[in-house]
Design a protein around this motif. Structure first.
Motif, mmCIF file in Angstrom:
data_model
loop_
_atom_site.group_PDB
_atom_site.id
_atom_site.type_symbol
_atom_site.label_atom_id
_atom_site.label_comp_id
_atom_site.label_asym_id
_atom_site.label_seq_id
_atom_site.Cartn_x
_atom_site.Cartn_y
_atom_site.Cartn_z
ATOM 1 N N ILE A 296 0.842 -1.212 0.000
ATOM 2 C CA ILE A 296 0.000 0.000 0.000
ATOM 3 C C ILE A 296 0.869 1.251 0.000
ATOM 4 C CG2 ILE A 296 -1.626 1.329 1.394
ATOM 5 C CD1 ILE A 296 -2.851 -1.371 2.263
ATOM 6 N N ILE A 297 1.896 1.275 0.865
ATOM 7 C CA ILE A 297 2.766 2.457 0.888
ATOM 8 C C ILE A 297 3.553 2.568 -0.418
ATOM 9 C CG2 ILE A 297 4.740 3.499 2.065
ATOM 10 C CD1 ILE A 297 3.621 2.517 4.659
ATOM 11 N N GLY A 298 3.943 1.418 -0.994
ATOM 12 C CA GLY A 298 4.600 1.444 -2.294
ATOM 13 C C GLY A 298 3.700 2.052 -3.362
ATOM 14 N N PHE A 299 2.404 1.683 -3.329
ATOM 15 C CA PHE A 299 1.445 2.255 -4.288
ATOM 16 C C PHE A 299 1.310 3.760 -4.092
ATOM 17 C CE2 PHE A 299 -2.952 3.596 -5.081
ATOM 18 C CZ PHE A 299 -3.049 3.322 -6.450
ATOM 19 N N MET A 300 1.242 4.203 -2.829
ATOM 20 C CA MET A 300 1.085 5.638 -2.565
ATOM 21 C C MET A 300 2.338 6.426 -2.950
ATOM 22 S SD MET A 300 -0.856 5.598 1.122
ATOM 23 C CE MET A 300 -2.534 4.993 1.295
ATOM 24 N N GLN A 301 3.493 5.792 -2.883
ATOM 25 C CA GLN A 301 4.747 6.478 -3.201
ATOM 26 C C GLN A 301 5.282 6.107 -4.590
ATOM 27 O OE1 GLN A 301 7.183 5.377 0.149
ATOM 28 N NE2 GLN A 301 6.255 6.908 1.481
ATOM 29 N N LEU A 302 4.415 5.510 -5.416
ATOM 30 C CA LEU A 302 4.762 5.145 -6.798
ATOM 31 C C LEU A 302 5.953 4.195 -6.841
ATOM 32 C CD1 LEU A 302 4.295 8.604 -8.562
ATOM 33 C CD2 LEU A 302 2.643 6.765 -8.257
ATOM 34 N N ARG A 303 5.962 3.214 -5.929
ATOM 35 C CA ARG A 303 6.967 2.149 -5.959
ATOM 36 C C ARG A 303 6.263 0.804 -6.157
ATOM 37 N NH1 ARG A 303 8.810 1.130 -1.448
ATOM 38 N NH2 ARG A 303 7.739 2.558 -0.036
ATOM 39 N N ILE A 304 7.034 -0.239 -6.439
ATOM 40 C CA ILE A 304 6.426 -1.535 -6.763
ATOM 41 C C ILE A 304 6.081 -2.320 -5.497
ATOM 42 C CG2 ILE A 304 6.815 -3.761 -7.873
ATOM 43 C CD1 ILE A 304 8.605 -2.307 -9.878
ATOM 44 N N GLY A 305 6.977 -2.297 -4.504
ATOM 45 C CA GLY A 305 6.769 -3.108 -3.311
ATOM 46 C C GLY A 305 7.276 -4.522 -3.524
ATOM 47 N N PRO A 306 7.091 -5.418 -2.560
ATOM 48 C CA PRO A 306 7.618 -6.792 -2.696
ATOM 49 C C PRO A 306 6.962 -7.534 -3.857
ATOM 50 C CG PRO A 306 6.169 -6.595 -0.779
ATOM 51 C CD PRO A 306 6.386 -5.210 -1.281
ATOM 52 N N ASN A 307 7.801 -8.121 -4.742
ATOM 53 C CA ASN A 307 7.244 -8.849 -5.887
ATOM 54 C C ASN A 307 8.170 -9.961 -6.362
ATOM 55 O OD1 ASN A 307 9.281 -7.353 -7.003
ATOM 56 N ND2 ASN A 307 8.153 -6.780 -8.844
ATOM 57 N N ARG A 308 9.140 -10.367 -5.528
ATOM 58 C CA ARG A 308 10.146 -11.327 -5.977
ATOM 59 C C ARG A 308 9.906 -12.748 -5.489
ATOM 60 N NH1 ARG A 308 12.290 -9.439 -10.393
ATOM 61 N NH2 ARG A 308 12.794 -7.227 -10.171
ATOM 62 N N VAL A 309 9.331 -12.921 -4.301
ATOM 63 C CA VAL A 309 9.193 -14.258 -3.712
ATOM 64 C C VAL A 309 7.735 -14.705 -3.845
ATOM 65 C CG1 VAL A 309 9.610 -15.675 -1.675
ATOM 66 C CG2 VAL A 309 10.993 -13.619 -2.061
ATOM 67 N N GLY A 310 7.511 -15.706 -4.668
ATOM 68 C CA GLY A 310 6.145 -16.201 -4.863
ATOM 69 C C GLY A 310 5.358 -15.303 -5.813
ATOM 70 N N PRO A 311 4.154 -15.788 -6.204
ATOM 71 C CA PRO A 311 3.311 -14.963 -7.096
ATOM 72 C C PRO A 311 2.919 -13.654 -6.433
ATOM 73 C CG PRO A 311 2.095 -16.845 -6.221
ATOM 74 C CD PRO A 311 3.513 -17.048 -5.826
ATOM 75 N N LEU A 312 3.167 -12.545 -7.105
ATOM 76 C CA LEU A 312 2.874 -11.191 -6.588
ATOM 77 C C LEU A 312 3.610 -10.895 -5.288
ATOM 78 C CD1 LEU A 312 -1.002 -11.113 -7.210
ATOM 79 C CD2 LEU A 312 0.793 -10.177 -8.683
ATOM 80 N N GLY A 313 4.670 -11.656 -5.009
ATOM 81 C CA GLY A 313 5.436 -11.424 -3.788
ATOM 82 C C GLY A 313 4.748 -11.930 -2.535
ATOM 83 N N LEU A 314 3.731 -12.814 -2.672
ATOM 84 C CA LEU A 314 2.932 -13.235 -1.524
ATOM 85 C C LEU A 314 3.712 -14.073 -0.514
ATOM 86 C CD1 LEU A 314 -0.461 -14.054 -3.276
ATOM 87 C CD2 LEU A 314 -0.081 -12.355 -1.498
ATOM 88 N N LEU A 315 4.840 -14.660 -0.934
ATOM 89 C CA LEU A 315 5.626 -15.468 0.005
ATOM 90 C C LEU A 315 6.739 -14.660 0.665
ATOM 91 C CD1 LEU A 315 5.871 -18.835 -1.983
ATOM 92 C CD2 LEU A 315 4.259 -18.185 -0.189
ATOM 93 N N GLN A 316 6.787 -13.366 0.396
ATOM 94 C CA GLN A 316 7.828 -12.521 0.974
ATOM 95 C C GLN A 316 7.829 -12.551 2.508
ATOM 96 O OE1 GLN A 316 10.206 -10.703 -0.827
ATOM 97 N NE2 GLN A 316 11.118 -10.518 1.207
ATOM 98 N N PRO A 317 6.646 -12.520 3.189
ATOM 99 C CA PRO A 317 6.676 -12.580 4.663
ATOM 100 C C PRO A 317 7.370 -13.829 5.189
ATOM 101 C CG PRO A 317 4.513 -11.876 3.918
ATOM 102 C CD PRO A 317 5.273 -12.303 2.699
ATOM 103 N N PHE A 318 7.153 -14.986 4.518
ATOM 104 C CA PHE A 318 7.803 -16.213 4.982
ATOM 105 C C PHE A 318 9.314 -16.151 4.748
ATOM 106 C CE2 PHE A 318 3.423 -17.470 4.135
ATOM 107 C CZ PHE A 318 3.106 -18.082 5.338
ATOM 108 N N ALA A 319 9.729 -15.541 3.642
ATOM 109 C CA ALA A 319 11.161 -15.380 3.383
ATOM 110 C C ALA A 319 11.795 -14.508 4.472
ATOM 111 C CB ALA A 319 11.371 -14.752 1.999
ATOM 112 N N ASP A 320 11.087 -13.459 4.871
ATOM 113 C CA ASP A 320 11.607 -12.580 5.930
ATOM 114 C C ASP A 320 11.719 -13.326 7.255
ATOM 115 O OD1 ASP A 320 11.741 -10.494 4.136
ATOM 116 O OD2 ASP A 320 9.775 -9.679 4.674
#
Length: 355
Positions: A51-75
């Motif tokens: 959400i903050i990435g969208f508000m600041q014109l950034r992409i946000g997490p998108n590397r781990v899993g589809p749409l970056g959905l597995l990023q929390p588990f990677a962290d």
């Protein structure tokens, strides 16, 4: 609900009774509480970055899993395998005890939260007092972390954080007094049940100034922007946990997000009718939305307040420390005290929406 569960288990397994059954049920309740909380916390971090990435014109997490959905588990896995570093001459026992003291109260307060009509882990008659008592224990974890690290920066962060938490706990306490005066109860179930009957019966109308004060106090208590001076990045880096790494730091991190979710839930229970539908009492709409479960309305309202955390963080610059303290002692504290007298007077005179 739990008693019916025990009775059904007793019918299948006759020896499942007594002290053993009590211990097993307490473990089941604990797991049923903490696993959804961890999943919610993990995907709250994902939603915040998106959400903050969208508000600041950034992409946000998108590397781990589809749409970056597995990023929390990677962290989480990255955090688990990081080395725990102890500062020289630190008190190791207190250093390790501090994150536990911060984490345990953040989970324990959820034991008295009503998730629906008759849907709770424990229904204490004094659940609001329990929340305030257990929640205040978290301050000791912050103080211990600053002291036991044997470093000036965590100590400064701990002092800042403690002063803020104690000041705003006082303000939030006065806000809760106004809610208790209207509901005539310190039981969270009773507070929610007294708001039944539609959106006009919710306490956000008669207590609108108190709701604003409560939410700003919640932002300070959870160390969120624009009041995140405890972790001033240009001054004291990570605040009280600047010397922490690995899982001890993860406990502080999880405690902060658990507290954020809890304050959003508390705002819904106190001011927005808890699990009650906003369409109660409205012809046609009440019947049309009758199939929607109580838990959905509770989580839907809570999601709005969680979104507010992100929106405010992306929109406002950071306050100075002295500005936050002035806001508390010179504006919020007198306002809440005056509003207590206003509520008491209106209740006695049966004026306004309080009768």
């Amino acid at each position: 609900m739990w008693q019916s569960f025990v009775n059904s288990i007793n019918q299948l397994i006759p020896w499942f009774d007594g002290g053993f059954a009590t211990i097993v049920i307490i473990l089941i309740k604990g797991l049923a509480l903490i696993f959804p909380l961890i999943i919610m916390m993990a995907y709250m971090t994902y939603a915040e970055r998106k959400i903050i990435g969208f508000m600041q014109l950034r992409i946000g997490p998108n590397r781990v899993g589809p749409l970056g959905l597995l990023q929390p588990f990677a962290d989480v896995f990255k955090m688990m395998f990081k080395e725990i570093i102890f500062p020289s001459k630190s008190n190791i026992y207190l250093f390790l005890l501090a994150p536990i003291l911060a984490f345990v109260p953040a989970v324990a307060v959820w034991a008295v939260v009503p998730f629906g009509e008759g849907f709770y882990i424990a229904n204490l008659d004094v659940s609001l007092l329990y929340v305030m008592a257990i929640g205040s224990v978290g301050v000791y974890g912050i103080v211990l972390a600053g002291w036991a690290s044997n470093s000036k920066y965590p100590l400064l962060g701990a002092l800042r954080s403690t002063a803020l938490l104690i000041s705003y706990e006082l303000v939030i306490g006065f806000v809760l007094v106004t809610v208790v005066m209207i509901a005539s109860s310190v039981n969270l179930n009773t507070v929610v049940e007294s708001q039944a009957g539609g959106i006009l019966n919710w306490y956000w109308i008669p207590l609108f100034p108190m709701m604003i004060v409560f939410w700003i106090g919640a932002l300070v208590e959870t160390n969120r922007a624009p009041f995140d001076v405890v972790e001033g990045e240009s001054e004291i880096v990570g605040g009280t946990h600047v010397e922490y790494s690995g899982m001890p730091f993860a406990l502080f991190f999880m405690a902060e997000y658990f507290n954020m979710i809890f304050m959003a839930m508390l705002a819904v229970l106190l001011f927005f009718g808890g699990w009650h539908s906003p369409f109660e009492g409205i012809p046609y709409l009440e019947g049309f939305f009758e199939f929607v479960p109580d838990l959905f309305w509770l989580l839907f309202k809570m999601s709005f307040f969680l979104f507010l955390y992100f929106w405010i963080r992306a929109s406002f610059p950071r306050f100075r420390y002295d500005q936050i303290m002035r806001l508390c002692w010179k504006i919020f504290l007198p306002l809440t005290i005056v509003w207590i007298f206003v509520v008491a007077l209106m209740t006695q005179l049966h004026l306004g929406p309080w009768f």
